[in-house]
Design a protein around this motif. Structure first.
Motif, PDB file in Angstrom:
ATOM      1  N   ASP A  43      29.597 -17.735  21.570  1.00 48.83           N
ATOM      2  CA  ASP A  43      29.798 -18.097  20.173  1.00 48.83           C
ATOM      3  C   ASP A  43      29.279 -16.972  19.285  1.00 48.83           C
ATOM      4  O   ASP A  43      28.093 -16.610  19.352  1.00 48.83           O
ATOM      5  CB  ASP A  43      29.061 -19.391  19.821  1.00 48.83           C
ATOM      6  CG  ASP A  43      29.592 -20.598  20.583  1.00 48.83           C
ATOM      7  OD1 ASP A  43      30.608 -20.441  21.287  1.00 48.83           O
ATOM      8  OD2 ASP A  43      28.993 -21.685  20.473  1.00 48.83           O
TER       9      ASP A  43
ATOM     10  N   THR B 271      29.540 -17.228  15.876  1.00 44.65           N
ATOM     11  CA  THR B 271      28.908 -18.062  14.860  1.00 44.65           C
ATOM     12  C   THR B 271      29.110 -19.512  15.274  1.00 44.65           C
ATOM     13  O   THR B 271      29.655 -19.795  16.339  1.00 44.65           O
ATOM     14  CB  THR B 271      29.527 -17.815  13.469  1.00 44.65           C
ATOM     15  OG1 THR B 271      30.894 -18.266  13.481  1.00 44.65           O
ATOM     16  CG2 THR B 271      29.503 -16.337  13.117  1.00 44.65           C
TER      17      THR B 271
ATOM     18  N   LYS C  19      31.180 -21.480  14.081  1.00 46.58           N
ATOM     19  CA  LYS C  19      32.598 -21.826  14.014  1.00 46.58           C
ATOM     20  C   LYS C  19      33.512 -20.800  14.672  1.00 46.58           C
ATOM     21  O   LYS C  19      34.701 -21.060  14.838  1.00 46.58           O
ATOM     22  CB  LYS C  19      33.016 -22.002  12.545  1.00 46.58           C
ATOM     23  CG  LYS C  19      32.343 -23.188  11.859  1.00 46.58           C
ATOM     24  CD  LYS C  19      32.897 -23.389  10.459  1.00 46.58           C
ATOM     25  CE  LYS C  19      32.274 -24.617   9.810  1.00 46.58           C
ATOM     26  NZ  LYS C  19      32.827 -24.863   8.444  1.00 46.58           N
ATOM     27  N   LEU C  20      32.982 -19.647  15.065  1.00 47.17           N
ATOM     28  CA  LEU C  20      33.804 -18.603  15.657  1.00 47.17           C
ATOM     29  C   LEU C  20      33.401 -18.408  17.115  1.00 47.17           C
ATOM     30  O   LEU C  20      32.261 -18.047  17.412  1.00 47.17           O
ATOM     31  CB  LEU C  20      33.629 -17.288  14.888  1.00 47.17           C
ATOM     32  CG  LEU C  20      34.526 -16.118  15.335  1.00 47.17           C
ATOM     33  CD1 LEU C  20      36.002 -16.464  15.136  1.00 47.17           C
ATOM     34  CD2 LEU C  20      34.165 -14.852  14.558  1.00 47.17           C
ATOM     35  N   LYS C  21      34.354 -18.663  18.040  1.00 46.56           N
ATOM     36  CA  LYS C  21      34.089 -18.606  19.474  1.00 46.56           C
ATOM     37  C   LYS C  21      35.010 -17.589  20.134  1.00 46.56           C
ATOM     38  O   LYS C  21      36.156 -17.416  19.723  1.00 46.56           O
ATOM     39  CB  LYS C  21      34.300 -19.984  20.118  1.00 46.56           C
ATOM     40  CG  LYS C  21      33.467 -21.098  19.499  1.00 46.56           C
ATOM     41  CD  LYS C  21      33.793 -22.451  20.124  1.00 46.56           C
ATOM     42  CE  LYS C  21      33.056 -23.582  19.430  1.00 46.56           C
ATOM     43  NZ  LYS C  21      31.597 -23.461  19.604  1.00 46.56           N
TER      44      LYS C  21
ATOM     45  N   SER D  67      38.679 -18.227  18.593  1.00 48.10           N
ATOM     46  CA  SER D  67      38.938 -19.508  17.941  1.00 48.10           C
ATOM     47  C   SER D  67      38.044 -19.660  16.716  1.00 48.10           C
ATOM     48  O   SER D  67      36.839 -19.380  16.784  1.00 48.10           O
ATOM     49  CB  SER D  67      38.677 -20.653  18.927  1.00 48.10           C
ATOM     50  OG  SER D  67      38.775 -21.903  18.293  1.00 48.10           O
ATOM     51  N   GLN D  68      38.648 -20.097  15.605  1.00 44.70           N
ATOM     52  CA  GLN D  68      37.921 -20.303  14.356  1.00 44.70           C
ATOM     53  C   GLN D  68      38.114 -21.741  13.888  1.00 44.70           C
ATOM     54  O   GLN D  68      39.247 -22.197  13.692  1.00 44.70           O
ATOM     55  CB  GLN D  68      38.431 -19.351  13.272  1.00 44.70           C
ATOM     56  CG  GLN D  68      37.867 -19.595  11.888  1.00 44.70           C
ATOM     57  CD  GLN D  68      36.407 -19.202  11.766  1.00 44.70           C
ATOM     58  OE1 GLN D  68      36.027 -18.089  12.142  1.00 44.70           O
ATOM     59  NE2 GLN D  68      35.575 -20.098  11.256  1.00 44.70           N
ATOM     60  N   SER D  69      37.013 -22.485  13.739  1.00 42.41           N
ATOM     61  CA  SER D  69      37.074 -23.862  13.236  1.00 42.41           C
ATOM     62  C   SER D  69      37.112 -23.845  11.710  1.00 42.41           C
ATOM     63  O   SER D  69      36.375 -23.092  11.062  1.00 42.41           O
ATOM     64  CB  SER D  69      35.863 -24.657  13.714  1.00 42.41           C
ATOM     65  OG  SER D  69      35.840 -24.730  15.125  1.00 42.41           O
ATOM     66  N   LEU D  70      37.983 -24.694  11.148  1.00 39.05           N
ATOM     67  CA  LEU D  70      38.131 -24.807   9.700  1.00 39.05           C
ATOM     68  C   LEU D  70      37.705 -26.191   9.235  1.00 39.05           C
ATOM     69  O   LEU D  70      37.435 -27.084  10.044  1.00 39.05           O
ATOM     70  CB  LEU D  70      39.586 -24.535   9.294  1.00 39.05           C
ATOM     71  CG  LEU D  70      40.205 -23.226   9.784  1.00 39.05           C
ATOM     72  CD1 LEU D  70      41.675 -23.160   9.373  1.00 39.05           C
ATOM     73  CD2 LEU D  70      39.445 -22.024   9.222  1.00 39.05           C
TER      74      LEU D  70
ATOM     75  N   THR E  23      41.867 -25.979  13.303  1.00 36.32           N
ATOM     76  CA  THR E  23      41.447 -24.857  14.130  1.00 36.32           C
ATOM     77  C   THR E  23      42.526 -23.776  14.140  1.00 36.32           C
ATOM     78  O   THR E  23      43.717 -24.076  14.227  1.00 36.32           O
ATOM     79  CB  THR E  23      41.195 -25.306  15.584  1.00 36.32           C
ATOM     80  OG1 THR E  23      40.233 -26.356  15.609  1.00 36.32           O
ATOM     81  CG2 THR E  23      40.686 -24.146  16.431  1.00 36.32           C
TER      82      THR E  23
ATOM     83  N   LYS F 246      43.624 -20.196  16.304  1.00 33.07           N
ATOM     84  CA  LYS F 246      43.387 -19.497  17.561  1.00 33.07           C
ATOM     85  C   LYS F 246      44.280 -18.271  17.665  1.00 33.07           C
ATOM     86  O   LYS F 246      45.446 -18.299  17.287  1.00 33.07           O
ATOM     87  CB  LYS F 246      43.668 -20.423  18.756  1.00 33.07           C
ATOM     88  CG  LYS F 246      42.712 -21.572  18.910  1.00 33.07           C
ATOM     89  CD  LYS F 246      43.063 -22.383  20.152  1.00 33.07           C
ATOM     90  CE  LYS F 246      42.169 -23.607  20.272  1.00 33.07           C
ATOM     91  NZ  LYS F 246      42.509 -24.432  21.459  1.00 33.07           N
TER      92      LYS F 246
END
Length: 813
Positions: A489, A491, A493-495, A531-534, A539, A541
């Motif tokens: 990870d 952050t 939200k950013l994997k 992958s970025q969670s919003l 999401t 990708k």
């Protein structure tokens, strides 16, 4: 010698990895081995003596009162807690409307298992406050490299099977026979992250044998990491089953009968202590029905001469098969497990046929017969070691596969010149032996960072024995592979998950004309997913990976299949593998029960393998020869959009639409097909009336399919089913229908070919009997447990789309 060195490399990697990565992890020294056990109990109402189902149980350490394990009771009030280290505990039992009860438990290394027997709890008017109850999972989740459908959170799955579950998974489409596709491409199906013995022969049949209630979730992986074998443009479906600790005997019986096909299957599992035995037996039989084939071959030879051959006939083929398996699974303790499975499969298809011919204006008739049989045996032995560190796992797997495919055909051509008929016949036996050794290791540095490494060796021996031994074909292929994957990870939200797979392939083969030839090559296969969670459960990708597909035996075998003597089929041992680079960008969101998943992708494939038609002249008669070649490089752009909506709680609407371009070019030959568009559409409506009644409608549309020489027309089919749960939801009965308003599915294929020897125009119309009506019944007894089979499955080879179909001479019912 090279095979020995390759195997030594794999085994050396295996033991080195085990020495460097002991159960305790990196650099920390090995942990003291501790045998763990299980705690069992039955919770009953103190007054009614009836079982308390879904009672919440928490196991806390007696020294510091920290929770170490927990669970809920089943419908019989039974509870089993696994992987319990020897120590002193308190078992806290609670349920809404009942007093919380505490029971002392002590286990020792000598006696790690503890059966508390029956525990009675009494009712109270107070609300339970000291036992935590977890909330319900979302039906759809997005993770770093996959989309997850949580089947256990969808109550409408009760009473169905895995096929019913697959129809609800985003991006998947399932036809009436249970065949699954991902964005229009073939898929690999895993069980709990491993290739499963139940999937070895037929994925569609295997899915019908898995009760929906046993499925926890389904993972859809469109961009597999470097850990997986390369397998083309489709992807991976990973079915995660629920953990079951049931002792005793359980099983299921499934049967279906219809106007087109009949199936039956029996599964049985016996579990006692740490030993589990399972066996399965299944069979299917398809009625012989006439498949009409209308074929026109027009050839123009450069050396001079024009030939026209037209055919109008039928093939009346039947298909039958049976399969069986026997497996065992044993836990030495909570950290060491060994399992072994033997599986046998036998399928046969073929039958008589007849056709009227017009050969350059002269009438003739051909009487034919064809038989193809497939026999296969797989034997797997697997060892897995885990540790106290959650997520750490070391495994070793071995597999032996043997296959035999005897094929025979005969033709009697009757004409005015030969009223007695001219007979031709041939036999071929293909043998395929495959030996595989594999090792994998996973180490979690932390909850945010995980490393995966492994190695694999595959040794293939393919032999094709003809009527004339001088034409025998031998093909040996050895593959050595190693990979490393790390996920972390950046952050909250950013994997990121990235890896690299290295493969060395050694090939040698002999043909009748060329003698022994060699073809060795080395490839690197990188993969990365970001992958970025919003906000709002959305999401984004972005992924990239490279894959390879090697031609299978049916593509390579130079045996001349003359079941249709005017359209000969033959493999090409000179084929090179396909290499694909894939780039994908996706967006997913989940809004108040509705799901939207959209993606765009680009794929570049070098060395595309396609069938190729060319003219040949034998005995003064012009014929066509269908073989396989590396056409050129394909550039593919596409997108996919999936949506699911519930207008009412018991009504589900679902649709998936995928579109991609087709374009192949070859600078050496000057080939350029231009750009075409292919698409596929799946739509489904399901409604539950309550009391176990369910109704479903669905339809599938596949657009015309392009090749470098021609195209195949669109294919449309549709159906409906009605099902009722019976026998306290342990069984179900149903009826289904497919294409009720048309007996045949008409498929036309047109090819135009210009080669150095001449040109060919070929038109083929197949009328395939698809309409069917059927009834089905299923029943489950005992407490079902799906036992994972950690089998190796080597799916890195490109499979023939016409296997068993007899080519242009007919189709398989």
């Amino acid at each position: 010698m090279k095979q020995f060195l390759l195997l030594s490399l794999i085994l050396g990697t295996l033991f080195t990895a085990h020495a460097q990565f002991p159960a305790g992890g990196f650099g920390g020294g090995a942990k003291k081995s501790t045998v763990t056990g299980r705690i069992t109990a039955t919770i009953l109402d103190s007054l009614t003596k009836k079982p308390i189902d879904y009672a919440t149980v928490s196991l806390v350490n007696a020294k510091d009162n920290k929770s170490v394990n927990g669970g809920v009771t089943d419908e019989k009030g039974k509870l089993t807690l696994q992987n319990i280290s020897p120590d002193s505990y308190k078992l806290m039992i609670g349920f809404m409307g009942y007093k919380t009860k505490s029971v002392a438990v002590t286990t020792t290394p000598a006696k790690p298992d503890f059966n508390l027997g029956t525990i009675y709890i009494s009712s109270t008017e107070n609300t339970l406050a000291d036992v935590q109850v977890q909330g319900t999972k979302a039906v759809i989740e997005n993770k770093i490299d996959r989309m997850v459908y949580n089947a256990e959170a969808d109550g409408t799955n009760a009473g169905g099977d895995a096929t019913d579950v697959m129809r609800k998974v985003p991006m998947l489409s399932v036809d009436i026979n249970g065949n699954v596709q991902l964005r229009g491409g073939a898929v690999r199906v895993l069980i709990n992250g491993k290739p499963s013995g139940t999937m070895a022969s037929s994925v569609s049949d295997a899915l019908k044998m898995i009760p929906a209630e046993q499925i926890k979730s389904v993972e859809v992986i469109t961009s597999p990491s470097a850990k997986y074998d390369a397998e083309g443009s489709g992807g991976i479906i990973n079915i995660i089953t629920k953990k079951s600790n049931a002792q005793g005997v359980s099983g299921s019986v499934n049967a279906s009968a219809g106007t087109r096909q009949n199936n039956g299957a029996f599964n049985l599992t016996a579990k006692t202590g740490r030993l589990s035995l399972n066996t399965a037996l299944g069979g299917n039989f398809a009625y012989a029905q006439n498949s009409r084939v209308v074929l026109i071959n027009n050839t123009q030879l450069n050396a001079g001469g024009f030939n026209n051959v037209s055919q109008d006939g039928y093939s009346k083929w039947s298909r039958d098969g049976m399969n069986g398996s026997l497996g065992l699974d044993y836990d030495f303790n909570a950290y060491n497990n060994i399992s072994s499975t033997v599986k046998f499969n036998r399928f046969s298809n073929g039958g008589p046929g007849a056709a009227d011919y017009i050969i350059n204006g002269l009438a003739a008739q051909n009487i034919s017969d064809m038989d193809m049989t497939f026999n296969n045996m797989d034997w797997n032995v697997d060892y897995k070691k885990t540790s106290k560190k959650e997520g750490e796992e070391f495994s070793v797997s071995g597999q032996l596969s043997t296959g035999r495919t005897p094929t025979s055909f005969s033709n009697i051509l009757i004409s005015a010149l030969n009223p007695g008929g001219v007979e031709t016949f041939s036999n071929n036996t293909g043998k395929n032996n495959e030996y595989t050794a594999q090792t994998d290791y996973t180490y979690p540095f932390s909850k945010k960072t995980t490393l995966e490494v492994g190695a694999k060796g595959i040794f293939r021996e393919i032999k094709s024995q003809f009527d004339n031994s001088a034409q025998d074909f031998d093909y040996n292929q050895n593959v050595g592979a190693a990979y490393g994957v790390i996920s972390f990870d950046l952050t909250k939200k950013l994997k990121v998950k990235g890896g690299l797979r290295a493969e060395y392939t050694q090939i040698d083969f002999n043909t009748q004309t060329s003698g022994i030839q060699k073809n060795d090559y080395f490839n690197l296969f990188p993969s990365v997913v970001v992958s970025q969670s919003l906000k709002g459960n959305a999401t984004l990708k972005l992924s990239y990976n490279r894959r390879v597909q090697r031609p299978s035996q049916s593509y390579l075998n130079p045996f001349r299949n003359e079941s249709n003597q005017f359209n000969i089929m033959q493999g090409n041992p000179q084929l090179n593998p396909e290499l694909s680079d894939n780039l994908e960008f996706g967006y997913s969101t989940y809004i108040k029960g509705s799901v939207i998943n959209a993606s765009v992708f680009y794929r570049r494939t070098a060395g595309v393998i396609e069938s190729s038609i060319s003219p040949v002249t034998e005995s003064g008669i012009s014929k066509t020869l269908t073989s396989y070649i590396n056409v050129g490089t394909a550039q593919t752009y596409g997108f996919n959009i999936f949506g699911s909506y519930n207008p009412k709680p018991k009504w589900t609407l679902m649709s998936n639409f995928g579109l991609n371009t087709y374009e192949v070019s070859n600078n050496n030959t000057g080939l350029s097909t231009g750009t075409y568009v292919n698409y596929n559409l799946f739509a489904r409506s399901a409604y539950g009336f309550g009391k176990g009644y369910n109704f479903e409608l669905f339809g599938v549309v596949n657009s015309p399919r392009r090749t470098y020489q021609g195209k195949t027309d669109a294919m449309i089919f549709y159906g409906a089913s009605f099902k009722k749960d019976v026998l306290n939801k342990k069984g179900s009965v149903g009826v289904n229908v497919l294409n009720p308003f048309s007996r045949d599915l008409h498929i036309q294929t047109v090819n135009n070919s210009i080669t150095a020897t001449g040109s060919v125009y070929q038109s083929q119309n197949i009328y395939y009997p698809l309409r069917s009506f059927g009834v089905n019944f299923s029943y489950s007894f005992g407490k079902l447990k799906f036992t994972e089979k950690k089998k190796i499955k080597n799916d890195d080879i490109k499979q023939d789309q016409q296997q068993g179909g007899g080519g242009m001479g007919g189709v398989q019912n």
